[in-house]
Design a protein around this motif. Structure first.
Motif, PDB file in Angstrom:
ATOM      1  N   GLU A 190       1.760 -14.511  40.916  1.00 48.62           N
ATOM      2  CA  GLU A 190       1.672 -13.097  40.557  1.00 48.62           C
ATOM      3  C   GLU A 190       0.328 -12.814  39.906  1.00 48.62           C
ATOM      4  O   GLU A 190      -0.231 -13.665  39.219  1.00 48.62           O
ATOM      5  N   ILE A 191      -0.159 -11.594  40.116  1.00 53.08           N
ATOM      6  CA  ILE A 191      -1.377 -11.134  39.465  1.00 53.08           C
ATOM      7  C   ILE A 191      -1.010  -9.866  38.695  1.00 53.08           C
ATOM      8  O   ILE A 191      -0.312  -9.002  39.211  1.00 53.08           O
ATOM      9  N   TYR A 192      -1.438  -9.807  37.440  1.00 50.82           N
ATOM     10  CA  TYR A 192      -1.011  -8.734  36.535  1.00 50.82           C
ATOM     11  C   TYR A 192      -2.118  -7.704  36.361  1.00 50.82           C
ATOM     12  O   TYR A 192      -3.275  -8.047  36.114  1.00 50.82           O
ATOM     13  N   VAL A 193      -1.714  -6.425  36.503  1.00 54.83           N
ATOM     14  CA  VAL A 193      -2.664  -5.322  36.428  1.00 54.83           C
ATOM     15  C   VAL A 193      -2.151  -4.253  35.463  1.00 54.83           C
ATOM     16  O   VAL A 193      -0.976  -4.235  35.107  1.00 54.83           O
ATOM     17  N   ASN A 194      -3.060  -3.374  35.074  1.00 55.04           N
ATOM     18  CA  ASN A 194      -2.732  -2.198  34.267  1.00 55.04           C
ATOM     19  C   ASN A 194      -3.470  -1.032  34.905  1.00 55.04           C
ATOM     20  O   ASN A 194      -4.595  -0.725  34.538  1.00 55.04           O
ATOM     21  N   LEU A 195      -2.826  -0.402  35.888  1.00 50.02           N
ATOM     22  CA  LEU A 195      -3.478   0.651  36.659  1.00 50.02           C
ATOM     23  C   LEU A 195      -3.547   1.959  35.883  1.00 50.02           C
ATOM     24  O   LEU A 195      -2.610   2.320  35.174  1.00 50.02           O
ATOM     25  N   PRO A 196      -4.636   2.692  36.042  1.00 51.26           N
ATOM     26  CA  PRO A 196      -4.730   4.001  35.399  1.00 51.26           C
ATOM     27  C   PRO A 196      -3.790   4.993  36.079  1.00 51.26           C
ATOM     28  O   PRO A 196      -3.494   4.875  37.276  1.00 51.26           O
ATOM     29  N   ASP A 197      -3.319   5.977  35.320  1.00 51.39           N
ATOM     30  CA  ASP A 197      -2.450   7.012  35.874  1.00 51.39           C
ATOM     31  C   ASP A 197      -3.136   7.684  37.053  1.00 51.39           C
ATOM     32  O   ASP A 197      -4.315   8.018  36.986  1.00 51.39           O
ATOM     33  N   GLY A 198      -2.396   7.869  38.124  1.00 49.62           N
ATOM     34  CA  GLY A 198      -2.902   8.592  39.278  1.00 49.62           C
ATOM     35  C   GLY A 198      -3.571   7.747  40.345  1.00 49.62           C
ATOM     36  O   GLY A 198      -3.826   8.241  41.441  1.00 49.62           O
ATOM     37  N   LEU A 199      -3.879   6.478  40.065  1.00 51.81           N
ATOM     38  CA  LEU A 199      -4.567   5.669  41.070  1.00 51.81           C
ATOM     39  C   LEU A 199      -3.738   5.541  42.346  1.00 51.81           C
ATOM     40  O   LEU A 199      -4.240   5.735  43.446  1.00 51.81           O
ATOM     41  N   LEU A 200      -2.464   5.240  42.208  1.00 54.24           N
ATOM     42  CA  LEU A 200      -1.616   5.090  43.397  1.00 54.24           C
ATOM     43  C   LEU A 200      -1.456   6.417  44.138  1.00 54.24           C
ATOM     44  O   LEU A 200      -1.376   6.434  45.366  1.00 54.24           O
ATOM     45  N   ASP A 201      -1.432   7.536  43.401  1.00 51.55           N
ATOM     46  CA  ASP A 201      -1.285   8.855  44.022  1.00 51.55           C
ATOM     47  C   ASP A 201      -2.452   9.171  44.957  1.00 51.55           C
ATOM     48  O   ASP A 201      -2.282   9.844  45.972  1.00 51.55           O
ATOM     49  N   VAL A 202      -3.642   8.689  44.624  1.00 50.85           N
ATOM     50  CA  VAL A 202      -4.814   8.922  45.460  1.00 50.85           C
ATOM     51  C   VAL A 202      -4.570   8.382  46.867  1.00 50.85           C
ATOM     52  O   VAL A 202      -4.984   8.975  47.855  1.00 50.85           O
ATOM     53  N   TYR A 203      -3.858   7.261  46.960  1.00 49.31           N
ATOM     54  CA  TYR A 203      -3.601   6.635  48.255  1.00 49.31           C
ATOM     55  C   TYR A 203      -2.334   7.172  48.926  1.00 49.31           C
ATOM     56  O   TYR A 203      -2.273   7.227  50.142  1.00 49.31           O
ATOM     57  N   LEU A 204      -1.343   7.545  48.136  1.00 49.30           N
ATOM     58  CA  LEU A 204      -0.079   8.000  48.708  1.00 49.30           C
ATOM     59  C   LEU A 204      -0.104   9.473  49.087  1.00 49.30           C
ATOM     60  O   LEU A 204       0.592   9.902  49.995  1.00 49.30           O
ATOM     61  N   LYS A 205      -0.902  10.263  48.360  1.00 43.78           N
ATOM     62  CA  LYS A 205      -0.991  11.701  48.620  1.00 43.78           C
ATOM     63  C   LYS A 205      -2.460  12.091  48.737  1.00 43.78           C
ATOM     64  O   LYS A 205      -2.964  12.853  47.902  1.00 43.78           O
ATOM     65  N   PRO A 206      -3.161  11.592  49.739  1.00 49.91           N
ATOM     66  CA  PRO A 206      -4.605  11.824  49.789  1.00 49.91           C
ATOM     67  C   PRO A 206      -5.008  13.288  49.926  1.00 49.91           C
ATOM     68  O   PRO A 206      -6.058  13.669  49.465  1.00 49.91           O
ATOM     69  N   GLY A 207      -4.187  14.121  50.508  1.00 50.93           N
ATOM     70  CA  GLY A 207      -4.549  15.527  50.686  1.00 50.93           C
ATOM     71  C   GLY A 207      -4.237  16.393  49.484  1.00 50.93           C
ATOM     72  O   GLY A 207      -4.651  17.527  49.411  1.00 50.93           O
ATOM     73  N   THR A 208      -3.494  15.889  48.522  1.00 53.02           N
ATOM     74  CA  THR A 208      -3.050  16.687  47.385  1.00 53.02           C
ATOM     75  C   THR A 208      -4.223  17.270  46.609  1.00 53.02           C
ATOM     76  O   THR A 208      -4.256  18.450  46.307  1.00 53.02           O
ATOM     77  N   ARG A 209      -5.223  16.473  46.312  1.00 54.80           N
ATOM     78  CA  ARG A 209      -6.349  16.940  45.507  1.00 54.80           C
ATOM     79  C   ARG A 209      -7.130  18.009  46.258  1.00 54.80           C
ATOM     80  O   ARG A 209      -7.489  19.034  45.694  1.00 54.80           O
ATOM     81  N   GLN A 210      -7.353  17.780  47.562  1.00 52.38           N
ATOM     82  CA  GLN A 210      -8.078  18.768  48.343  1.00 52.38           C
ATOM     83  C   GLN A 210      -7.273  20.059  48.429  1.00 52.38           C
ATOM     84  O   GLN A 210      -7.823  21.153  48.374  1.00 52.38           O
ATOM     85  N   GLN A 211      -5.961  19.938  48.562  1.00 51.95           N
ATOM     86  CA  GLN A 211      -5.102  21.112  48.654  1.00 51.95           C
ATOM     87  C   GLN A 211      -5.129  21.880  47.324  1.00 51.95           C
ATOM     88  O   GLN A 211      -5.216  23.113  47.327  1.00 51.95           O
ATOM     89  N   ASP A 212      -5.078  21.156  46.198  1.00 49.06           N
ATOM     90  CA  ASP A 212      -5.150  21.799  44.877  1.00 49.06           C
ATOM     91  C   ASP A 212      -6.454  22.573  44.729  1.00 49.06           C
ATOM     92  O   ASP A 212      -6.478  23.685  44.218  1.00 49.06           O
ATOM     93  N   GLU A 213      -7.572  21.962  45.176  1.00 45.62           N
ATOM     94  CA  GLU A 213      -8.868  22.631  45.071  1.00 45.62           C
ATOM     95  C   GLU A 213      -8.902  23.865  45.952  1.00 45.62           C
ATOM     96  O   GLU A 213      -9.465  24.897  45.579  1.00 45.62           O
ATOM     97  N   ALA A 214      -8.304  23.779  47.138  1.00 47.48           N
ATOM     98  CA  ALA A 214      -8.275  24.934  48.051  1.00 47.48           C
ATOM     99  C   ALA A 214      -7.417  26.063  47.472  1.00 47.48           C
ATOM    100  O   ALA A 214      -7.751  27.239  47.602  1.00 47.48           O
TER     101      ALA A 214
END
Length: 190
Positions: A163-187
């Motif tokens: 196992e490899i242990y990480v401490n991901l920042p909030d939102g990192l996974l969302d960037v990959y799972l919902k890639p259009g969300t940020r662009q849609q929010d800006e639009a």
């Protein structure tokens, strides 16, 4: 010896002088640790998966990660010139020992990624060595997710548990799972 049994030490940049010397880049923290190198394996540009063993006569550190290297039997610029661009490899057994919480990239391929807040996330598939920084690639919910290899995000690897242990920042996974969300929010804001 096969390519899978080696790691890339660096590569040959150019010839130096007329007597077969070559300038190499060593992708290591301390080039002076390799001044007593006796053997190196080259992959030539025309045969990138074939290793050719060469005896080393001399390694002389230059500036930064550059070294001047002299291979036995390569005594003229005409013999050295075809070696330009070749990768330099050493056996995996020659890798220096690491502390318990450290790891080599090739050692943790297939390890489970565990986040301290989210728990088990996915599996390490690859590492990308980019000019800006190294990235760990894991498979998470069918998507490739890249995690910067920095102490703040990757704490350690447990070789026993794989196992490899990480401490991901909030939102990192969302960037990959919902890639259009940020662009849609800006639009929507426009």
């Amino acid at each position: 010896m096969t390519l899978d049994e080696t790691y890339q030490l660096g590569y040959l940049i150019k010839t130096h002088g007329l007597r077969g010397h070559l300038v190499a880049h060593f992708d290591v923290d301390d080039v002076s640790a390799y001044t007593k190198l006796k053997t190196v394996y080259l992959t030539l540009a025309g045969a990138p998966t074939k290793l050719v063993e060469h005896q080393v006569e001399k390694v002389q550190p230059q500036s930064g990660n550059r070294v001047l290297i002299k291979l036995r039997g390569i005594d003229r610029i005409e013999e050295a010139e075809p070696l330009r661009g070749s990768q330099l490899h050493l056996p995996l057994a020659a890798l220096p020992e690491l502390e318990d919480d450290q790891f080599y990239f090739h050692d943790v391929i297939g390890f489970i990624v565990v986040d301290e807040n989210l728990g088990t996330l996915g599996t390490v598939e690859n590492f990308y060595e980019l000019p800006q920084q190294d990235m760990l690639a894991m498979r998470y919910q069918g998507q490739e997710v890249l995690i910067p290899v920095v102490d703040e995000l990757i704490s350690h690897a447990d070789h026993t548990k794989k196992e490899i242990y990480v401490n991901l920042p909030d939102g990192l996974l969302d960037v990959y799972l919902k890639p259009g969300t940020r662009q849609q929010d800006e639009a929507d804001e426009a």
